[in-house]
Design an enzyme around this catalytic site. Structure first.
Site, PDB file in Angstrom:
ATOM      1  N   ASN A  36       0.838  -1.203   0.000  1.00 21.23           N
ATOM      2  CA  ASN A  36       0.000   0.000   0.000  1.00 21.23           C
ATOM      3  C   ASN A  36       0.872   1.251   0.000  1.00 21.23           C
ATOM      4  OD1 ASN A  36      -2.125  -1.771   0.121  1.00 21.23           O
ATOM      5  ND2 ASN A  36      -2.340  -1.621   2.352  1.00 21.23           N
ATOM      6  N   HIS A  74       6.159  -0.368  -2.481  1.00 21.76           N
ATOM      7  CA  HIS A  74       5.777   0.426  -3.655  1.00 21.76           C
ATOM      8  C   HIS A  74       5.794   1.915  -3.386  1.00 21.76           C
ATOM      9  CE1 HIS A  74       3.554  -3.420  -5.136  1.00 21.76           C
ATOM     10  NE2 HIS A  74       4.849  -3.460  -5.367  1.00 21.76           N
TER      11      HIS A  74
HETATM   12  C1  BV8 Z   1       9.005  -4.837 -11.540  1.00 17.69           C
HETATM   13  C2  BV8 Z   1       2.044   1.784  -6.666  1.00 17.69           C
HETATM   14  C3  BV8 Z   1      10.965  -5.267 -12.817  1.00 17.69           C
HETATM   15  C4  BV8 Z   1       1.367   2.689  -7.643  1.00 17.69           C
HETATM   16  C5  BV8 Z   1       1.747  -0.479  -7.530  1.00 17.69           C
HETATM   17  C6  BV8 Z   1       6.813 -11.094 -13.093  1.00 17.69           C
HETATM   18  C7  BV8 Z   1       7.934 -10.744 -12.349  1.00 17.69           C
HETATM   19  C8  BV8 Z   1       8.266  -9.419 -12.178  1.00 17.69           C
HETATM   20  C9  BV8 Z   1       7.456  -8.401 -12.725  1.00 17.69           C
HETATM   21  C10 BV8 Z   1       6.347  -8.763 -13.453  1.00 17.69           C
HETATM   22  C11 BV8 Z   1       6.037 -10.087 -13.645  1.00 17.69           C
HETATM   23  N1  BV8 Z   1       4.909 -10.124 -14.399  1.00 17.69           N
HETATM   24  C12 BV8 Z   1       4.496  -8.876 -14.674  1.00 17.69           C
HETATM   25  C13 BV8 Z   1       5.359  -8.034 -14.134  1.00 17.69           C
HETATM   26  C14 BV8 Z   1       5.274  -6.590 -14.218  1.00 17.69           C
HETATM   27  C15 BV8 Z   1       4.436  -5.975 -13.097  1.00 17.69           C
HETATM   28  C16 BV8 Z   1       3.259  -6.801 -12.643  1.00 17.69           C
HETATM   29  O1  BV8 Z   1       3.324  -7.499 -11.639  1.00 17.69           O
HETATM   30  N2  BV8 Z   1       2.149  -6.682 -13.361  1.00 17.69           N
HETATM   31  C17 BV8 Z   1       0.935  -7.370 -12.972  1.00 17.69           C
HETATM   32  C18 BV8 Z   1      -0.264  -6.472 -13.289  1.00 17.69           C
HETATM   33  C19 BV8 Z   1       0.886  -8.686 -13.708  1.00 17.69           C
HETATM   34  N3  BV8 Z   1       5.271  -5.679 -11.969  1.00 17.69           N
HETATM   35  C20 BV8 Z   1       5.984  -4.537 -12.016  1.00 17.69           C
HETATM   36  O2  BV8 Z   1       5.993  -3.787 -12.975  1.00 17.69           O
HETATM   37  C21 BV8 Z   1       6.812  -4.212 -10.783  1.00 17.69           C
HETATM   38  N4  BV8 Z   1       8.142  -3.871 -11.217  1.00 17.69           N
HETATM   39  O3  BV8 Z   1       8.761  -5.985 -11.407  1.00 17.69           O
HETATM   40  O4  BV8 Z   1      10.187  -4.338 -12.111  1.00 17.69           O
HETATM   41  C22 BV8 Z   1      10.235  -5.616 -14.107  1.00 17.69           C
HETATM   42  C23 BV8 Z   1       9.593  -4.618 -14.836  1.00 17.69           C
HETATM   43  C24 BV8 Z   1       8.925  -4.968 -16.033  1.00 17.69           C
HETATM   44  C25 BV8 Z   1       8.886  -6.295 -16.470  1.00 17.69           C
HETATM   45  C26 BV8 Z   1       9.517  -7.293 -15.688  1.00 17.69           C
HETATM   46  C27 BV8 Z   1      10.195  -6.947 -14.520  1.00 17.69           C
HETATM   47  C28 BV8 Z   1       6.252  -2.975 -10.093  1.00 17.69           C
HETATM   48  C29 BV8 Z   1       4.890  -3.272  -9.503  1.00 17.69           C
HETATM   49  C30 BV8 Z   1       4.447  -2.108  -8.612  1.00 17.69           C
HETATM   50  C31 BV8 Z   1       3.279  -1.415  -9.235  1.00 17.69           C
HETATM   51  N5  BV8 Z   1       2.780  -0.359  -8.329  1.00 17.69           N
HETATM   52  N6  BV8 Z   1       1.379   0.482  -6.667  1.00 17.69           N
HETATM   53  C32 BV8 Z   1      -0.012   3.056  -7.200  1.00 17.69           C
HETATM   54  O5  BV8 Z   1      -0.508   2.518  -6.194  1.00 17.69           O
HETATM   55  O6  BV8 Z   1      -0.610   3.915  -7.882  1.00 17.69           O
HETATM   56  S1  BV8 Z   1       0.891  -1.926  -7.556  1.00 17.69           S
HETATM   57  C33 BV8 Z   1      -0.611  -1.645  -6.830  1.00 17.69           C
HETATM   58  O7  BV8 Z   1      -1.443  -2.710  -7.249  1.00 17.69           O
HETATM   59  C34 BV8 Z   1      -0.590  -1.745  -5.338  1.00 17.69           C
HETATM   60  O8  BV8 Z   1       0.550  -1.196  -4.762  1.00 17.69           O
HETATM   61  C35 BV8 Z   1      -0.683  -3.218  -5.085  1.00 17.69           C
HETATM   62  O9  BV8 Z   1       0.562  -3.823  -5.063  1.00 17.69           O
HETATM   63  C36 BV8 Z   1      -1.412  -3.685  -6.294  1.00 17.69           C
HETATM   64  C37 BV8 Z   1      -2.837  -3.981  -5.918  1.00 17.69           C
HETATM   65  O10 BV8 Z   1      -2.790  -5.179  -5.347  1.00 17.69           O
HETATM   66  P1  BV8 Z   1      -3.553  -5.426  -3.957  1.00 17.69           P
HETATM   67  O11 BV8 Z   1      -2.937  -4.591  -2.900  1.00 17.69           O
HETATM   68  O12 BV8 Z   1      -3.580  -6.879  -3.792  1.00 17.69           O
HETATM   69  O13 BV8 Z   1      -5.004  -4.840  -4.175  1.00 17.69           O
HETATM   70  P2  BV8 Z   1      -6.181  -5.502  -5.000  1.00 17.69           P
HETATM   71  O14 BV8 Z   1      -7.216  -4.470  -5.165  1.00 17.69           O
HETATM   72  O15 BV8 Z   1      -5.623  -6.212  -6.199  1.00 17.69           O
HETATM   73  O16 BV8 Z   1      -6.705  -6.668  -4.018  1.00 17.69           O
HETATM   74  C38 BV8 Z   1      -7.280  -6.321  -2.777  1.00 17.69           C
HETATM   75  C39 BV8 Z   1      -7.616  -7.626  -2.099  1.00 17.69           C
HETATM   76  O17 BV8 Z   1      -8.135  -7.348  -0.813  1.00 17.69           O
HETATM   77  C40 BV8 Z   1      -8.674  -8.422  -2.853  1.00 17.69           C
HETATM   78  O18 BV8 Z   1      -8.259  -9.756  -2.941  1.00 17.69           O
HETATM   79  C41 BV8 Z   1      -9.913  -8.293  -1.951  1.00 17.69           C
HETATM   80  O19 BV8 Z   1     -10.695  -9.484  -1.957  1.00 17.69           O
HETATM   81  C42 BV8 Z   1      -9.308  -8.099  -0.604  1.00 17.69           C
HETATM   82  N7  BV8 Z   1     -10.092  -7.322   0.352  1.00 17.69           N
HETATM   83  C43 BV8 Z   1     -10.922  -6.284   0.095  1.00 17.69           C
HETATM   84  N8  BV8 Z   1     -11.411  -5.801   1.264  1.00 17.69           N
HETATM   85  C44 BV8 Z   1     -10.860  -6.553   2.266  1.00 17.69           C
HETATM   86  C45 BV8 Z   1     -10.019  -7.526   1.688  1.00 17.69           C
HETATM   87  N9  BV8 Z   1      -9.336  -8.431   2.407  1.00 17.69           N
HETATM   88  C46 BV8 Z   1      -9.485  -8.382   3.758  1.00 17.69           C
HETATM   89  N10 BV8 Z   1     -10.258  -7.487   4.389  1.00 17.69           N
HETATM   90  C47 BV8 Z   1     -10.959  -6.562   3.681  1.00 17.69           C
HETATM   91  N11 BV8 Z   1     -11.750  -5.672   4.327  1.00 17.69           N
END
Ligand code: BV8
Length: 249
Positions: free
Chosen positions: A104, A121
Site C-alpha cells: 500500500n 511500492h
Molecule cells: C518490476 C504503486 C521489474 C502505484 C503499484 C513477473 C515478475 C516481475 C514483474 C512482473 C512479472 N509479471 C508482470 C510483471 C510486471 C508488473 C506486474 O506485476 N504486473 C501485474 C499487473 C501482472 N510488476 C511490475 O511492474 C513491478 N516492477 O517488477 O520491475 C520488471 C519490470 C517490467 C517487467 C519485468 C520486470 C512494479 C509493480 C508495482 C506497481 N505499483 N502500486 C499506485 O498505487 O498507484 S501496484 C498496486 O497494485 C498496489 O501497490 C498493489 O501492489 C497492487 C494492488 O494489489 P492489492 O494490494 O492486492 O489490491 P487488489 O485491489 O488487487 O486486491 C485487494 C484484495 O483485498 C482483494 O483480494 C480483496 O478481496 C481483498 N479485500 C478487500 N477488502 C478486504 C479484503 N481483504 C481483507 N479485508 C478486507 N476488508
C-alpha cells in the site's frame, strides 16, 4: 457469521519467533480507501490501473496522473487507520520479532503506529523530482499540475513504484529476507496479482514457514501449514490477537 480461528494458527502465532506480514489494499479498504482494482472512479473510470500507474502515462498525461494521485492523497488524508491496522501495531508488542511489508502507498500503517514499515511500492505522501529523484514531503501545489521541482524545474511525480519500474532495492531485499527468515507469514488483504511482491508468501512457505492468507477472495481452508481464511482484516485481526493473547482483548 464470524470465521472460526483455526487453533493451529493460534499456536503458530503464540510460538512464533519471527512473524512476517504482507499487506495489500484490502487492509485499507475498511478505512474507506478504494482497493487498487476499484480505485478508478469518475474521470479515471475508463482507464485500467496498470495503464495509469506507469511512467508512460505520466509522460503522456502528466496533469491527469498528477491529479489522480492528488485525489487519492486527499482520500488518504481524510481516512483513519482501522482496527486491522491497529491490531498489527499491538501484535508487534507480543511477538519477539515482526516484519511488516506493505504494497500500500497510503502510509496508514505508519499513521496507525507501526514502525519500520517496509513500503515496497513507495508512498503517495511523498513526491520526487522526475529528473534527479530528490524526494519532498512538502511542495507548492499551486506551482503547477504537476509542480516543478524547486531545485531543477523538472516535473515532480508521486514517490511510488509504477508498473515497469524497479522496486526500491533495499526494501525488496529486506522483504525477501523477512520472508525467508520468518516462521509464520501472514498475507492480508492482497489479491497477489502484482510481482515481485506476490512471490513473498510462497518464498516463506517453501522455506517451511506457516502461511496464512486472510482475504475476501479465498474460501476457508486448512492444509498442513497453510491456512486460507475468508475474513475482513479489520474484524479478524483483533479477534486473532485476543484469541492468541487473551490479555490483548
Ligand atoms: C518490476 C504503486 C521489474 C502505484 C503499484 C513477473 C515478475 C516481475 C514483474 C512482473 C512479472 N509479471 C508482470 C510483471 C510486471 C508488473 C506486474 O506485476 N504486473 C501485474 C499487473 C501482472 N510488476 C511490475 O511492474 C513491478 N516492477 O517488477 O520491475 C520488471 C519490470 C517490467 C517487467 C519485468 C520486470 C512494479 C509493480 C508495482 C506497481 N505499483 N502500486 C499506485 O498505487 O498507484 S501496484 C498496486 O497494485 C498496489 O501497490 C498493489 O501492489 C497492487 C494492488 O494489489 P492489492 O494490494 O492486492 O489490491 P487488489 O485491489 O488487487 O486486491 C485487494 C484484495 O483485498 C482483494 O483480494 C480483496 O478481496 C481483498 N479485500 C478487500 N477488502 C478486504 C479484503 N481483504 C481483507 N479485508 C478486507 N476488508
Amino acid at each position: 457469521m464470524e470465521t472460526p480461528i483455526p487453533t493451529g494458527l493460534i499456536t503458530a502465532l503464540r510460538t512464533a519467533r519471527h512473524v512476517t506480514i504482507l499487506t495489500g489494499a484490502g487492509v485499507s479498504a475498511e478505512s474507506g480507501i478504494p482497493t487498487f482494482r476499484d480505485a478508478l472512479q469518475g474521470l479515471w473510470a475508463h482507464f485500467s490501473p496498470e495503464e495509469l500507474a506507469t511512467p508512460e502515462a505520466f509522460q503522456r498525461h502528466p496533469r491527469l496522473i498528477w491529479e489522480w494521485y492528488a485525489a487519492r492523497r486527499n482520500d488518504v488524508q481524510a481516512a483513519l487507520p482501522n482496527p486491522g491496522h491497529l491490531a498489527l501495531v499491538a501484535l508487534a508488542r507480543y511477538v519477539p520479532r515482526l516484519s511488516l511489508i506493505t504494497q500500500n502507498v497510503d502510509g496508514l500503517h505508519t499513521r496507525a503506529g507501526s514502525s519500520d514499515v517496509i513500503e515496497l511500492h513507495g508512498t503517495i505522501m511523498r513526491v520526487r523530482c522526475s529528473a534527479d529523484g530528490t524526494t519532498y514531503t512538502q511542495w507548492d501545489e499551486q506551482a503547477g499540475l504537476p509542480p516543478p521541482c524547486p531545485d531543477c524545474g523538472a516535473p515532480l511525480r508521486p514517490d511510488v513504484v509504477w508498473f515497469g519500474e524497479l522496486l526500491p532495492e533495499g526494501a525488496l531485499i529486506r522483504a525477501r529476507e523477512a520472508a525467508m527468515q520468518c516462521d509464520l507469514f501472514l498475507s492480508i488483504g492482497t489479491s497477489g496479482q502484482v510481482e515481485p511482491a506476490a512471490s513473498l508468501p510462497r518464498l516463506a512457505y517453501n522455506r517451511g514457514a506457516v502461511l496464512a492468507v486472510i482475504n475476501l477472495d479465498v474460501d476457508d481452508r486448512v492444509q498442513g501449514h497453510y491456512y486460507a481464511i475468508h475474513a475482513r482484516s479489520g474484524e479478524f485481526l483483533p479477534r486473532l490477537l485476543a484469541a492468541t493473547w487473551p490479555e490483548a482483548a
